[in-house]
Write an enzyme that holds these catalytic residues in place. Structure first.
Site, PDB file in Angstrom:
ATOM      1  N   HIS A 201       4.594  10.561  -0.635  1.00 27.42           N
ATOM      2  CA  HIS A 201       4.177  11.896  -0.614  1.00 27.42           C
ATOM      3  C   HIS A 201       5.330  13.046  -0.378  1.00 27.42           C
ATOM      4  CE1 HIS A 201      -0.133  11.240  -0.248  1.00 27.42           C
ATOM      5  NE2 HIS A 201       0.114  10.363   0.682  1.00 27.42           N
TER       6      HIS A 201
ATOM      7  N   ASP B 226       0.647  -1.107  -0.069  1.00 28.40           N
ATOM      8  CA  ASP B 226       0.013  -0.067  -0.127  1.00 28.40           C
ATOM      9  C   ASP B 226       0.858   1.085   0.083  1.00 28.40           C
ATOM     10  OD1 ASP B 226      -2.355   1.555  -0.288  1.00 28.40           O
ATOM     11  OD2 ASP B 226      -2.654   1.429   1.830  1.00 28.40           O
TER      12      ASP B 226
END
Lengths: 314, 421
Positions: B309, B305
Site C-alpha cells: 500500500h 499474502d
C-alpha cells in the site's frame, strides 16, 4: 510527583496511578478556584488551545472551553461533524494546518478509536483526548472517579457497577481502567448484547441482572442508552425496544430502597429520564450527577494545567 | 561462464542429497554438476558460510495492483520484490482494476511478466468482476494460463456460487482458492476479537467469521467434489476443520501467512496500522495451533499474502487504514524465525517450495545434475535488520521495520537468469 509521566492525555490506560493522584490533587485546588468570586487564574496565559471536535459534543466541549477560559488560555474551536477523510483532507493535514497558526495544545474528539494516539505520533503538539469512538474518554473517567472519591472519601475497595451499553461506551472503558488503577472493584451490567465478549479479560465482574448488580455495588454509574442501538433498517438491533430495555435494566427508587443500602448514583449525561433511570433516583440525595458536571471543569483545568507545564516555550 | 556454488548445503526434501554439503555448478541454465569439490575455472564463485540452496520457492498469494493500482505495486516492482524475497514463482490475486476475470487480463499479466526471472502465475477471478454473482470464464482463463480461481478477499456470500464454481472447475480439473472470511457476522471489524480489541475499543473480527465460512466451503466441497486450496487460515478451529476434512479424504489443502506465526492479537500497541491485516493477528493459542498444524501436515503452505500500500492508505486513522502488509520480502525470515523450534529447515522449504508447486500443478525438477536451474540461494542462520527503504516493493507498509529477523536471501536463479544480492 509534580509532573505527569505522559506528554499527552490519550487514555487512562497510558497513565500511572500517581498521575491520577496528581490530577486529583490539582483538581482540588482548581475546584476551590472556580468557587471563588473571581473564578479566573492566569495559569495558561499566552497558551492557545484548539478544541477540535470531529464529532458532535455539547457538554464536554462546553466543559473544556470553560476550563480553558478559567485558566486564561486563548481558545479556538473547530467543529467538523463529518470526518476529515470524508472532507478529503487527512487528519494530520487538518491538525497541522491549525498548529501552523501557533496553537499549543489540542483537545480533540474523534469518532475513530485510537485517532488521538495516531495523531500524537505524527504531529508536534500536546493532545488531550476528549473521546475517541468506542475507545476512551479519559477526562470523563477522571471526573467520575474524582466525584466518587469526594463522596466516598476513598475509592480503594469501593464496588462500582457500570450499567448500560458497555459495548459502545468509551466512558465505560476509561472508567474501568481508572477505577482499577485506584483499587476499586468494577462490575459491568447490561443486556448480553451490549456487554462485549471477552470483557472479563479486563478483570471486571459481569452481570446481566440489575437487581443483583445493585445488591453488590456501592456506586452505580448509569450510562445513557443510545436510541440508535435499537437498530435501523440497515443494522440488526442490539435490543428490540427501549421499553424492553427499561423493563430489564431501568433503575427506579424502589429497586434502590429494596437493597436497604445507600448507593451513590452517577450518570455522565445526558439522561434519558424514565429509560435508564427514573427521576426520583436521578434527583435523590445520593445522586452526584450535577457534582460530576462541576468537577468536570476542575478536573479538565487540572489536566490542561499539568500538560501545559510540559510545553517548552522560549 | 557459469555460477559455482561452493560448499553449499542442499535443502531439497525430494532429493537424495537433502542436507548434504556439495559444490553445485550451473551453466547455460542447467545444473551441470554436483560434486564434493568442483574447480572454479572461469565460473562466478559464490561462497558464504551457512549458504543453502533449494528448489526455487513459490509464493501462493500475492496481490499486485497492476492494472489499476500501480501506485501500490506494479507487475515489475512486485516481481522484483518477489525475487528479493527468494521466490522464483508467484501466484497473483485477481483483484486488480479491472479484475482478472477474462482471458485478456490473464494474457496482460503474463505478457508484462514474460521477461522477468520470476514466473508470474495468475489466479483468475471466480466470479465476473469478483462481484460474487456470476461465474467468470474460468475455462478460457485456464487455457490462457490461470492456475487457480478465486475472488480472494471479496467474500463469496452466496453458497450457490461456490457450489457451481467447484462443480464447473471439475470440467478441467481446476483449482478453487477459498479465502474463508464471512464479513456478515460482526461486520466492520479491524482486529481479532479478544481482550485486546475490547481494551482498545475497536470492533473485533471473531474467529468464527473465518471458521463458519471454512465449514461452509468444506461442506460444499464434500458435496460437489473438486479441488480446493484454502489460501490462508488463522485460527485453531480452522486447523481442526482442515485436519478433519483431510482425514475424510477431501481434496483440500491450505496455507498460512507467515506473519500470522509472528504476531498475536496482543501486539496492538499504539494502534499501529502496519499491523492491521486480514485475517487479523489471532490469539497466542491460535499461533500454537497453526504451528502444530504445520508440523503435522495439516497446513501445507506458508505464503506471503503480500498487500503493498502507498503511505496514504496506511498513515491515517486505524479504522480507515487499509488491511495488509508488504510482506513478500520478509516472508521467509518471518516464518523461519517463528518456526525454529518447530520445523526442520527442509520442512520449512517444503512449505514454500515443493508443496505449493504440487498443489498448483507447477512442478520443477529438484536439485540434480541435468535439471533446469530453478533455485533459491539463502542463509537460514544469518540475521538481518529490516529496513523498508531496502524493499524492492513499492509498498513500505511493514510492521517489521527495524526488527532483526532470521534468514537472508542470497539470490534466485531461473534458467539462464540470475539475481544475486
Amino acid at each position: 510527583m509534580s509532573k505527569l509521566s505522559v506528554d499527552h492525555l490519550l487514555g487512562i490506560k497510558y497513565l500511572l496511578k500517581e498521575d491520577i493522584d496528581l490530577i486529583f490533587d490539582t483538581a482540588q485546588n482548581f475546584k476551590e478556584v472556580i468557587n471563588r468570586p473571581i473564578r479566573k487564574v492566569p495559569s495558561l496565559r499566552d497558551i492557545t488551545v484548539a478544541n477540535l471536535f470531529f464529532e458532535n459534543s455539547t457538554r464536554t466541549k462546553l466543559s473544556f472551553e470553560l476550563a480553558e477560559k478559567r485558566l486564561s488560555a486563548d481558545v479556538v474551536n473547530f467543529s467538523a461533524a463529518s470526518s476529515s477523510v470524508k472532507k478529503g483532507e487527512t487528519l494530520i493535514d487538518t491538525v497541522n494546518n491549525i498548529l501552523s497558526m501557533k496553537v499549543d495544545m489540542v483537545v480533540m474528539r474523534h469518532p475513530n478509536p485510537g485517532a488521538p494516539v495516531f495523531l500524537s505520533r505524527h504531529v508536534n503538539t500536546t493532545i488531550i483526548n476528549a473521546g475517541d469512538g468506542t475507545h476512551e474518554h479519559p477526562t470523563q473517567a477522571l471526573l467520575d472517579a474524582y466525584s466518587m472519591q469526594e463522596k466516598l472519601g476513598d475509592i480503594k475497595g469501593a464496588k462500582v457497577c457500570i450499567v448500560g451499553d458497555i459495548k459502545h461506551s468509551r466512558v465505560a472503558l476509561s472508567n474501568i481502567f481508572c477505577l482499577q488503577k485506584l483499587g476499586a472493584e468494577v462490575m459491568v451490567c447490561g443486556p448480553t448484547t451490549l456487554i462485549p465478549k471477552h470483557i472479563e479479560s479486563l478483570g471486571v465482574k459481569v452481570s446481566h441482572n440489575i437487581k443483583e448488580a445493585l445488591g453488590w455495588c456501592d456506586v452505580a454509574n448509569v450510562l445513557r442508552i443510545q436510541l440508535e442501538r435499537q437498530g435501523d433498517e440497515k443494522d440488526v438491533s442490539f435490543f428490540p425496544s427501549l421499553r424492553e430495555y427499561t423493563q430489564q435494566f431501568g433503575i427506579n427508587g424502589e429497586m434502590i430502597a429494596n437493597t436497604g443500602r445507600k448507593i451513590v448514583i452517577m450518570h455522565p449525561g445526558p439522561i434519558n429520564r424514565g429509560v435508564e433511570i427514573t427521576s426520583d433516583v436521578a434527583d435523590s440525595a445520593e445522586s452526584v450527577i450535577l457534582d460530576q458536571v462541576e468537577n468536570g471543569v476542575a478536573v479538565r483545568m487540572a489536566v490542561l494545567y499539568l500538560l501545559a507545564s510540559g510545553i517548552g516555550r522560549n | 561462464m557459469g555460477i559455482l556454488l561452493k560448499s553449499v548445503q542442499i535443502i531439497d526434501p525430494t532429493s537424495k542429497l537433502n542436507n548434504a554439503n556439495r559444490d553445485v555448478l550451473i551453466q547455460r541454465g542447467k545444473i551441470v554438476k554436483i560434486a564434493a569439490n568442483i574447480p572454479a575455472e572461469k565460473n562466478t564463485v559464490i561462497k558464504e558460510k551457512g549458504l543453502c540452496v533449494s528448489p526455487g520457492w513459490m509464493d501462493t498469494c500475492a496481490l499486485f495492483g497492476d492494472p489499476g493500482f500501480e501506485h501500490k505495486e506494479d507487475i515489475s516492482s512486485g516481481l522484483n520484490a518477489t525475487a528479493h524475497g527468494g521466490f522464483t514463482a508467484v501466484v497473483t490475486m485477481p483483484l486488480t482494476y479491472p479484475v482478472v476475470d477474462n482471458k485478456a487480463s490473464v494474457e496482460y499479466a503474463k505478457f508484462k511478466s514474460s521477461t522477468h526471472l520470476v514466473q508470474l502465475l495468475p489466479a483468475g477471478a471466480l466470479s465476473k468482476k469478483a462481484q460474487g454473482m456470476q461465474l467468470a470464464e474460468m475455462l478460457d482463463m485456464h487455457h490462457t494460463g490461470a492456475v487457480a480461481f478465486t475472488d480472494y478477499k471479496e467474500p463469496i456470500n452466496n453458497p450457490e456460487l461456490m457450489h457451481r464454481a467447484l462443480e464447473y472447475s471439475k470440467n478441467f480439473n481446476g483449482l478453487i482458492l477459498s479465502f474463508p472470511f464471512d464479513n456478515t457476522i460482526s461486520p466492520d471489524g479491524v482486529w481479532h476479537e479478544g481482550g485486546a480489541s475490547v481494551a482498545h475499543g475497536v470492533k473485533g473480527m471473531p474467529s468464527i467469521s473465518e471458521e463458519m465460512r471454512l465449514s461452509r466451503d468444506i461442506e460444499i466441497l464434500r458435496y460437489t467434489g473438486g479441488k480446493m486450496h484454502v489460501l490462508m487460515i488463522s485460527t485453531a478451529g480452522s486447523v481442526d476443520l482442515i485436519k478433519k476434512a483431510k482425514k475424510e479424504g477431501l481434496n483440500i489443502t491450505c496455507g498460512v501467512a507467515a506473519h500470522q506465526l509472528h504476531y498475536s492479537d496482543q501486539d496492538m500497541n499504539a494502534f499501529d496500522s502496519d499491523r492491521k491485516v486480514n485475517p487479523p493477528f489471532r490469539a497466542k493459542s491460535d499461533i500454537k495451533a497453526l504451528k502444530r498444524g504445520l508440523k503435522d501436515g495439516t497446513i501445507d503452505v506458508i505464503c506471503s499474502d503480500h498487500n503493498a500500500h502507498e503511505i496514504e492508505s496506511k498513515c491515517c486513522e486505524f479504522q480507515y487504514a487499509a488491511f495488509g502488509i508488504s510482506s513478500i520480502e520478509t516472508t521467509f525470515a518471518t516464518a523461519n524465525g517463528a518456526l525454529q523450534d518447530v520445523l526442520t529447515p527442509d520442512e520449512i522449504i517444503g512449505k514454500i517450495s515443493t508443496n505449493p508447486r504440487d498443489i498448483f500443478g507447477c512442478p520443477i525438477e529438484g536439485i540434480q545434475e541435468g535439471a533446469e536451474a530453478n533455485l533459491t540461494l539463502f542463509n537460514p542462520t544469518a540475521k538481518f535488520q529490516v529496513h523498508k527503504a531496502d524493499f524492492k516493493s513499492k509498498g513500505k507498509n511493514t510492521p517489521f521495520e527495524g526488527q532483526e529477523l532470521l534468514g537472508t536471501i542470497k539470490g534466485v536463479i531461473r534458467g539462464t537468469s540470475e539475481i544475486l544480492y
